[in-house]
Design a protein around this motif. Structure first.
Motif: not given
Length: 305
Positions: A229-241
């Motif tokens: 869930r966190l990886r999906r949210l980061a991708e949707q939020a444009g957070v590049q990690l």
């Protein structure tokens, strides 16, 4: 003695009663997650000994040194992992000495690998964390916002967040709190800021019992589902990690507090760290010159400069 499950998972010969007794005595010192972690590290060590025809209770200092070298050069474990596993062996062998099973510990003088002063885990920057919160709040799945808030705004470990139940919500001294079961089965009362309380209320809806965080199947969320869930949210939020995982948000919790001016001691208490050096390792922003003491000193002496 160890229970059936623990005995079955350790590579101990059925007739090695002494090692089985020594291990049971050592594990009796721990409970909860700490017990599981120690059991896992001992299982790895006993397995290494078995593959080489060595007896754990007959090891020498040089052989334990070889185990450390194997972890470093063959397995390429992080220094913190090697140091932790060696610490488990040091305490295990000291327990054997205390119980009269061994005359001396073969791990006492083994060289401990240097651990970097800073944690290798990277937290999120302020804007990245804000983007994650915004995306989670706008998600159609109410568990997303509750997950991000519990990890990033309460600083819970992932097993604490996933293990939290609706029944753990309470009132204490005028504060709404969450009763958290942490490491070593220690219980702590964590106050809920209004925004976090609202996020949790959305997640539990009208439920009065059961887990706070649910997966898509409607059952308790585990660490694997939370990571997805966190990886999906980061991708949707444009957070590049490079590799988003739940501990990044706990790391962010500590560094954001320190950036906001919270004293180290208060941050240590909030994060429930036994040692302030652990909190300092989380402070990836220590190199941020905005907080350098030179500016405070110059401002204090402004009248003379």
């Amino acid at each position: 003695m160890m229970d059936i499950y623990e005995a079955a998972t350790l590579p101990i010969a059925p007739d090695d009663t002494l090692l089985r007794l020594a291990t049971a005595a050592h594990l009796a010192r721990y409970k909860g997650r700490s017990r599981e972690h120690v059991l896992s590290d001992l299982r790895a060590y006993f397995g290494w000994c078995k593959e080489r025809g060595q007896q754990p209770l007959g090891m020498t200092r040089a052989q334990v040194e070889l185990y450390v070298r194997w972890m470093q050069e063959v397995q390429h474990y992080a220094p913190s992992t090697v140091s932790r596993r060696l610490s488990v062996l040091v305490v295990f062998y000291r327990t054997c000495v205390i119980d009269g099973i061994l005359q001396h510990s073969p791990a006492d003088y083994v060289r401990r690998p240097p651990v970097p002063a800073e944690s290798p885990t990277l937290g999120l920057g302020h804007l990245q964390f804000e983007a994650m919160l915004t995306r989670a709040r706008d998600s159609a799945n109410p568990n997303d916002f509750a997950l991000v808030a519990m990890l990033g705004l309460l600083g819970l470990r992932i097993f604490e967040a996933c293990g939290a139940n609706v029944e753990n919500l309470a009132e204490s001294h005028g504060h709404r709190v969450l009763r958290v079961h942490g490491k070593g089965d220690k219980v702590a009362l964590t106050p809920l800021p209004p925004a976090v309380g609202r996020a949790i209320d959305r997640a539990i809806d009208s439920r009065e019992t059961g887990p706070i965080l649910l997966n898509r199947a409607g059952t308790r969320m585990d660490r694997h589902a939370a990571t997805r869930r966190l990886r999906r949210l980061a991708e949707q939020a444009g957070v590049q990690l490079p590799r988003m995982h739940p501990h990044m948000l706990r790391h962010t919790y500590v560094t954001t507090m320190l950036d906001a001016g919270v004293p180290l001691r208060d941050a240590q208490i909030a994060a429930r760290h036994a040692d302030p050096r652990t909190t300092m390792r989380y402070d990836r922003a220590r190199k941020n010159l905005d907080r350098h003491p030179n500016y405070i000193l110059a401002a204090f002496m402004a009248s003379g400069t």
